[in-house]
Design a protein around this motif. Sequence first.
Motif, PDB file in Angstrom:
ATOM      1  N   PRO A 190      -8.338  -2.970  -7.175  1.00 28.76           N
ATOM      2  CA  PRO A 190      -9.455  -3.509  -6.408  1.00 28.76           C
ATOM      3  C   PRO A 190      -9.067  -4.758  -5.667  1.00 28.76           C
ATOM      4  N   THR A 250      -7.069   6.709  -7.979  1.00 30.61           N
ATOM      5  CA  THR A 250      -6.871   5.395  -8.560  1.00 30.61           C
ATOM      6  C   THR A 250      -6.486   4.403  -7.504  1.00 30.61           C
ATOM      7  N   GLY A 251      -6.640   3.121  -7.842  1.00 26.98           N
ATOM      8  CA  GLY A 251      -6.236   2.073  -6.920  1.00 26.98           C
ATOM      9  C   GLY A 251      -6.604   0.730  -7.480  1.00 26.98           C
ATOM     10  N   PRO A 255      -5.456   4.924  -2.040  1.00 28.88           N
ATOM     11  CA  PRO A 255      -6.882   4.708  -1.770  1.00 28.88           C
ATOM     12  C   PRO A 255      -7.144   3.334  -1.170  1.00 28.88           C
ATOM     13  N   THR A 282     -11.448   6.479   3.318  1.00 30.28           N
ATOM     14  CA  THR A 282     -11.276   6.150   1.896  1.00 30.28           C
ATOM     15  C   THR A 282      -9.827   5.968   1.471  1.00 30.28           C
ATOM     16  N   HIS A 283      -8.878   6.244   2.339  1.00 32.25           N
ATOM     17  CA  HIS A 283      -7.491   6.192   1.893  1.00 32.25           C
ATOM     18  C   HIS A 283      -6.542   6.089   3.083  1.00 32.25           C
ATOM     19  N   GLN A 319       0.793  -1.219   0.000  1.00 33.01           N
ATOM     20  CA  GLN A 319       0.000   0.000   0.000  1.00 33.01           C
ATOM     21  C   GLN A 319       0.834   1.282   0.000  1.00 33.01           C
ATOM     22  N   SER A 374     -13.748  -2.036   3.488  1.00 40.14           N
ATOM     23  CA  SER A 374     -12.610  -1.250   3.935  1.00 40.14           C
ATOM     24  C   SER A 374     -12.539  -1.148   5.428  1.00 40.14           C
ATOM     25  N   THR A 387     -14.802  -2.140  -7.149  1.00 47.27           N
ATOM     26  CA  THR A 387     -14.113  -0.979  -7.701  1.00 47.27           C
ATOM     27  C   THR A 387     -13.376  -1.386  -8.969  1.00 47.27           C
ATOM     28  N   ARG A 432      -2.193   2.684 -11.081  1.00 47.46           N
ATOM     29  CA  ARG A 432      -1.747   3.138  -9.772  1.00 47.46           C
ATOM     30  C   ARG A 432      -1.229   4.561  -9.855  1.00 47.46           C
ATOM     31  N   THR A 476      -9.606   0.504  -1.396  1.00 43.57           N
ATOM     32  CA  THR A 476     -10.622   0.088  -2.343  1.00 43.57           C
ATOM     33  C   THR A 476     -11.647  -0.821  -1.684  1.00 43.57           C
ATOM     34  N   THR A 477     -12.773  -0.956  -2.331  1.00 40.32           N
ATOM     35  CA  THR A 477     -13.849  -1.820  -1.861  1.00 40.32           C
ATOM     36  C   THR A 477     -14.250  -2.772  -2.983  1.00 40.32           C
TER      37      THR A 477
END
Length: 534
Positions: A507, A504-505, A481, A465-466, A411, A515, A487, A492, A483-484
């Motif tokens: 999934p 961006t991210g 981010p 969210t991040h 991450q 999350s 997504t 990246r 993600t859930t």
Amino acid sequence: MAAEAVVDPGTALAAGVGDLLTACAALAEVDVHGVAFTALAETAGALERVRRQVAGLEARVLAAVDADGRWATGGARTLPAWVRQITGAHPATAARRVRTARALRDVLPAAAAALAAGDISDEHVGVLIRHATDTPARVAQLADPEMGEEFLVGCAAGLDVARFTRLVAHWAIRTDPDAADRSYADDLDREELFISDVPGGSLLRGFLATANATALKEALTARTGVPPAGDTRTPAQRRAAALNGITHLALDSGTLQPTARIRPHLAVTTTLDTLLALTAAAAPHDPDCTRRAGATACICTTTGSTDGSGGAGGSGGPGQSDAGTGGGQDTDVLARITADLDPGVLAGVEAATLADNTPIPFTLLARLACASAVHRVIFGPDAEILDVGREERLFTTAQTRAIIARDRHCQYPGCDAPPGEGEIHHNLWWYAHHGPTDITNAILLCWHHHDHVHAQHITIERHPTHWTFLDRHATPIGTTPITTPGTPPTPRAAPSTSGSPPSTGAPPSPGASPSSGSPPSTGSPPSTGAPPGT
């Protein structure tokens, strides 16, 4: 009839070299910074030709000195030693010059003429000496009118040294394949690796045969990949990180000595008091937090956790907000994972050691403990073993799978390393004071960035969210981010300098947890394996 004047060669040589020195002295006074680029380029090419011709003249002079023999009257034991006395050159350089002079005189006349004319360089000559004069069969082949010295010198005039080296290597194998096979075997016998301990680490030095060296370079290149945007490491630093990653893969895979009672791995020995001091030093420091009775570190409460893993009152993640918030409560921060240590708490504490009793710094101990399996041994007053506990990890298998399902890859901003090449980073103090580790206070990091986060004392904040990464001065490094499920995959984002999360991210896998960090509802693990520990 008038007699022709006879010019003494020695006089002509001295006069010519004197004129050359005079010309060089005059050129040294020229301000080249004001010259047009076209003229500079032409001059560089001309100077290279002059340098080659001077190298050819030097080789002829040394060959004549060698044949004369009077160099030994001054006390020098060898001609290279005499060259060192005259020029002050390094022993290896002096030996190379003598070797070149003798080879050009005895077996490479065409190369000597081409060097004197400036058509080839002394580096081309060095390639011929190394690969074309090292066996009798190759020396004999040099006399061949079609595929001998004339052919090689003609190729050298049109090729740079790297390409010419490959050509001569092919020529040498075809000329004397048996010698090539013997050389390969000798190179394998020469292989060695020295790992010398120096302050702060070890120095690596050694030799690998061509094939094995190429395999190592390919492995390091594959492991390094394309550096992400914002990666300021040098190629050497990236190679070192790649070697560390390959080492982790080999140890964590279990393929090395799989039948051993204890598989080879990094072992650290420490006392319970040291671990307690380490967790205390890693505790957050916030003026609003409370202290647990008897604890040396402050324990902070959650601020507005809504992820289902803990609400206000201390059952969720830490909510201190001293990083950039002036000590006030930041309700957007669900958890804060800090790698910072308070040196005041660790003053006078006994250091942990490696298996050979080498002490390690506390930052490294925190890094290793972050993803280690803990094995308890209790000793009595006379060093007798009273109790041996079973090996335990800070995360259960289900928790690890949930973190992988949520994070999917390292991450750290801009990194895509998969779970199998990383570890879970978390709060040591949370485990010590709140019991089993909560996945709200955990994040997946690759080995390199796990090292980096601890070494640079980086704090990681979890927002709804991040993730936000902050240096030890609370300055934002970048965001990633959270993600859930559902997504869509997007490229990246590179590390940013702002506190806003990129859009961006990658999934998570199907069936991953929200999350919030709670484990997935299904019992099946994600497709990726759990990251190994240290």
